[in-house]
Design a protein around this motif. Structure first.
Motif, short mmCIF file in Angstrom:
data_model
loop_
_atom_site.label_atom_id
_atom_site.label_comp_id
_atom_site.label_asym_id
_atom_site.label_seq_id
_atom_site.Cartn_x
_atom_site.Cartn_y
_atom_site.Cartn_z
N LEU A 284 0.92 -1.12 0.06
CA LEU A 284 0.04 -0.08 -0.01
C LEU A 284 1.00 1.26 0.08
CD1 LEU A 284 -2.31 -1.27 2.98
CD2 LEU A 284 -2.53 -1.78 0.65
N LEU A 285 1.07 1.94 -1.06
CA LEU A 285 1.93 3.01 -1.26
C LEU A 285 1.31 4.37 -1.29
CD1 LEU A 285 4.32 1.55 -4.02
CD2 LEU A 285 4.49 1.42 -1.42
N ASP A 286 1.31 5.13 -0.23
CA ASP A 286 0.39 6.53 -0.13
C ASP A 286 1.26 7.48 -0.71
OD1 ASP A 286 -1.37 8.30 0.47
OD2 ASP A 286 -1.78 7.58 2.40
N GLU A 287 1.03 7.93 -1.75
CA GLU A 287 1.67 9.06 -2.37
C GLU A 287 3.21 9.00 -2.40
OE1 GLU A 287 -0.12 13.14 -2.00
OE2 GLU A 287 -2.08 12.34 -1.19
N PRO A 288 3.93 8.15 -2.72
CA PRO A 288 5.23 7.97 -2.83
C PRO A 288 5.94 9.17 -3.54
CG PRO A 288 4.26 6.22 -4.18
CD PRO A 288 3.34 6.79 -3.63
N PHE A 289 5.30 9.54 -4.74
CA PHE A 289 6.08 10.45 -5.51
C PHE A 289 6.03 11.63 -5.22
CE2 PHE A 289 4.68 6.75 -8.08
CZ PHE A 289 5.98 6.16 -8.33
N SER A 290 5.15 11.96 -4.25
CA SER A 290 4.77 13.58 -3.91
C SER A 290 5.96 14.59 -3.30
CB SER A 290 3.61 13.59 -2.79
OG SER A 290 4.11 13.21 -1.38
N GLY A 291 6.19 15.58 -4.13
CA GLY A 291 7.30 16.56 -3.68
C GLY A 291 8.70 16.18 -4.03
N LEU A 292 8.94 15.11 -5.04
CA LEU A 292 10.11 14.53 -5.40
C LEU A 292 10.74 15.00 -6.48
CD1 LEU A 292 9.62 10.87 -4.08
CD2 LEU A 292 10.70 12.51 -2.81
N PHE A 293 12.21 15.09 -6.56
CA PHE A 293 12.97 15.48 -7.83
C PHE A 293 12.87 14.28 -8.88
CE2 PHE A 293 15.49 17.97 -4.94
CZ PHE A 293 15.46 19.09 -5.60
N PRO A 294 12.69 14.73 -10.10
CA PRO A 294 12.49 13.44 -11.10
C PRO A 294 13.48 12.41 -10.93
CG PRO A 294 12.49 15.80 -12.06
CD PRO A 294 13.03 15.94 -10.66
N GLU A 295 14.60 12.71 -10.64
CA GLU A 295 15.50 11.28 -10.40
C GLU A 295 15.07 10.44 -9.42
OE1 GLU A 295 19.59 12.07 -8.38
OE2 GLU A 295 19.16 14.09 -9.52
N ILE A 296 14.57 10.93 -8.46
CA ILE A 296 13.92 9.98 -7.31
C ILE A 296 12.76 9.31 -7.74
CG2 ILE A 296 13.28 9.87 -5.01
CD1 ILE A 296 15.41 11.93 -4.17
N VAL A 297 11.66 10.12 -8.70
CA VAL A 297 10.64 9.76 -9.10
C VAL A 297 10.89 8.59 -10.01
CG1 VAL A 297 8.66 10.22 -10.84
CG2 VAL A 297 9.27 11.86 -8.91
N GLU A 298 12.05 8.51 -10.78
CA GLU A 298 12.47 7.53 -11.74
C GLU A 298 12.77 6.35 -10.88
OE1 GLU A 298 12.06 7.11 -14.86
OE2 GLU A 298 10.96 9.17 -14.76
N LYS A 299 13.60 6.65 -9.74
CA LYS A 299 14.07 5.41 -8.93
C LYS A 299 13.05 4.61 -8.45
CE LYS A 299 16.97 2.95 -6.85
NZ LYS A 299 18.04 2.29 -7.64
N ILE A 300 11.81 5.31 -7.89
CA ILE A 300 10.61 4.78 -7.11
C ILE A 300 9.97 4.06 -8.12
CG2 ILE A 300 8.44 5.25 -5.78
CD1 ILE A 300 10.15 7.27 -4.35
N LYS A 301 9.84 4.76 -9.52
CA LYS A 301 8.96 4.09 -10.45
C LYS A 301 9.81 2.79 -10.86
CE LYS A 301 8.32 6.61 -14.35
NZ LYS A 301 8.37 7.72 -15.39
N SER A 302 10.97 2.76 -10.90
CA SER A 302 11.75 1.38 -11.16
C SER A 302 11.50 0.31 -10.13
CB SER A 302 13.13 1.55 -11.42
OG SER A 302 13.96 1.26 -10.50
N ILE A 303 11.72 0.97 -8.73
CA ILE A 303 11.10 -0.07 -7.52
C ILE A 303 9.69 -0.68 -7.97
CG2 ILE A 303 10.83 -0.17 -5.19
CD1 ILE A 303 13.02 1.90 -4.92
N ILE A 304 9.11 -0.09 -8.30
CA ILE A 304 7.39 -0.35 -8.61
C ILE A 304 7.40 -1.54 -9.60
CG2 ILE A 304 5.12 0.33 -8.84
CD1 ILE A 304 5.59 2.60 -7.37
N ASN A 305 8.18 -0.87 -10.78
CA ASN A 305 8.03 -1.80 -11.96
C ASN A 305 8.93 -3.17 -11.47
OD1 ASN A 305 6.66 -0.42 -13.55
ND2 ASN A 305 8.64 0.78 -14.18
#
Lengths: 288, 244
Positions: free
Chosen positions: B167-188
């Protein structure tokens, strides 16, 4: 030399008290003011059992620990539902109840007169009656308690305690319980505090209830605030500082009344300055 | 029950406010589902009900077809559910390593007293720290991390629990694009391992990119559920959430 030995015995006894309290306050984040109660129960267990039943000191220590663990278990079960100010108030209540019990159960405790003639420990024919031998016993006990607590705080259980002090709910979401660790840290602390009480009673060979009042609990609390929250070495450092302070004042040649007032002033000032510049204490690792 | 996680007539009322109102919804196993809706529509409350932070006023939660009228927080690990929080909850005065260890270490009181050190978990810990790119911060206190690193650590802690449902509650909010990409890759990566992911997110583009399904909530109720394209094309959803 005797004076120095006496001082070091007090360092060790208050070091044990501070380490025991730090488990509850520094590591678990619970504002306990019950330390003086368990200190008193331990001291009276030894005093009563040694003087009235002629029991060996070391057996009295074990019995004192069991009694404190039982009281700690009952009170800890109630206290584990609380945190913060409520915890402090209920635990202070225990200190007041125990003090009044010691004061009023005259048949058992001799009431305000106290108990005289408590003996020094003996073990397999070896006597700890001299102060230097008693100091060795105190240092050995302090070391054992230090390493026992070091194991506890470095274990996964210790990590859970540190988690509880900040965010109980998060710790629960991680699959850990909150009430049992809180209660166990209180019980563990209570039984170790009892050991300090036993050593204190045997060291002075006399105890009365006045030692085990709320101000003593606040004094032990101050030791860990000064020495450092969530640091075992800090607890011992705090004990050395807080015990040494009145001794230093003694050498300044001030009149006794002035020295006593000055001592309180310095304690207060020390706390205010520490809270301002280093709220976790000198060696502490946790800010309240 | 079609999903790994289902709710049936689930309600949560706060002093008359219906945060979750008679909600019946299903989250399919092994897929990423986006949970969207306007602020205050009950997304986080739903997470709190599933993770046992709140006890429902009424209704049931079914996990792997087993029904619960309330879930104990402490049972989440046994149920193989992990969650992150909207406001990023960490034990701030513990190290990065210790924060992760909380999710791994033994939970029984006596076992945990006897368990000292991290030797038994060293390989797994290294893997988690590498995944969230925090190996170099292993012994740093969580309070000294940047916001992005804190978000990563929270995700790392969820990964460490080796759950089936995230259950991931807004994991991308307020983050720099490179961390957003990192989290996207973890979710993928989680998706590739057929883990079930429920993602609360306001960024529709990210939802469309990551999620197989979308659940839209409005005023505590289910507004629409289905494939992302068809849900976001729905007139009711456009009106209630996208404001079109």
């Amino acid at each position: 030399m005797e004076y120095i030995i006496n001082l070091f015995i007090l360092f060790a006894i208050y070091g044990i008290l501070a380490i025991s309290l730090n488990i509850v306050v520094g590591y678990t984040g619970l504002l306990s003011l019950a330390q003086a109660a368990f200190y008193g129960v331990g001291a009276y267990a030894t005093a009563i059992l040694m003087t009235k039943f002629d029991m060996n000191f070391f057996f009295t220590v074990i019995i004192g620990m069991i009694v404190c663990a039982l009281i700690g278990f009952i009170i800890g079960a109630i206290l584990s539902k609380f945190k913060g100010d409520y915890y402090a108030i209920v635990s202070a209540g225990l200190t007041i109840i125990i003090f009044n019990t010691l004061l009023n159960c005259e048949g058992l405790t001799n009431g305000p007169i106290g108990i005289f003639g408590i003996g020094r420990p003996t073990l397999f024919g070896f006597s700890f009656s001299s102060n230097i031998n008693f100091l060795i016993l105190c240092v050995l006990t302090l070391s054992a308690i230090y390493y026992l607590n070091k194991h506890l705080v470095n274990s996964s259980f210790g990590r859970v305690l540190k988690g509880i002090r900040e965010d109980e709910r998060l710790v629960r979401v991680m699959g850990h319980h909150r009430k049992t660790p809180k209660m166990l840290s209180f019980v563990f602390s209570a039984s170790l505090t009892s050991v300090a009480g036993s050593l204190f009673a045997s060291y002075l060979m006399f105890i009365d209830p006045m030692t085990f009042q709320l101000h003593e609990a606040i004094f032990i609390f101050t030791i860990i605030i000064v020495g450092g929250l969530a640091d075992l070495k800090g607890s011992m450092l705090g004990a050395v500082i807080m015990i040494s302070l009145p001794e230093i004042l003694r050498f300044l040649g001030l009149p006794q009344e002035t020295a006593a007032q000055l001592q309180q002033l310095i304690y207060g000032l020390l706390l205010v300055v520490l809270m301002y510049i280093r709220p976790q204490g000198i060696l502490g690792k946790y800010r309240m | 029950m079609s999903g790994i996680l289902n709710t049936k007539n689930l309600s949560m009322h706060f002093m008359g406010v219906k945060a979750v109102d008679d909600l019946t919804v299903s989250f399919p196993a092994g897929l990423a589902t986006g949970l969207v809706g306007p602020n205050g529509c009950g997304k986080t409350t739903l997470f709190n009900l599933i993770s046992g932070v709140y006890d429902p006023t009424a209704g049931e939660i079914f996990i792997r077809d087993k029904g619960f009228t309330r879930i104990k927080c402490t049972k989440l690990r046994d149920l193989k559910i992990a969650r992150t929080f909207q406001d990023c909850r960490l034990i701030s005065q513990l190290s990065v390593e210790d924060n992760i260890m909380l999710a791994i270490s033994k939970t029984g009181t006596y076992d945990s007293i006897l368990e000292v050190g991290t030797e038994d978990y060293e390989e797994f810990l290294d893997h988690i720290l590498e995944t969230i790119s925090l190996s170099h911060k292993r012994h740093e206190l969580a309070e000294n991390l940047s916001y992005g690193q804190r978000k990563l650590l929270e995700i790392g802690r969820a990964l460490a629990s080796n759950a089936d449902i995230y259950l991931l509650d807004e994991p991308f909010s307020g983050l720099f694009p490179e961390i957003v990409e990192k989290i996207k890759s973890i979710i993928n990566d989680l998706k590739a391992k057929h883990k079930t992911i429920i993602l609360v997110e306001h960024n529709i583009a990210l939802i469309k990119e990551i999620c197989d399904n979308v659940v839209v909530m409005d005023a505590g109720k289910l507004l629409k559920q289905g494939k992302a394209e068809e849900v976001f094309a729905d007139e009711k959803v456009k009106h209630a959430y996208l404001g079109e």
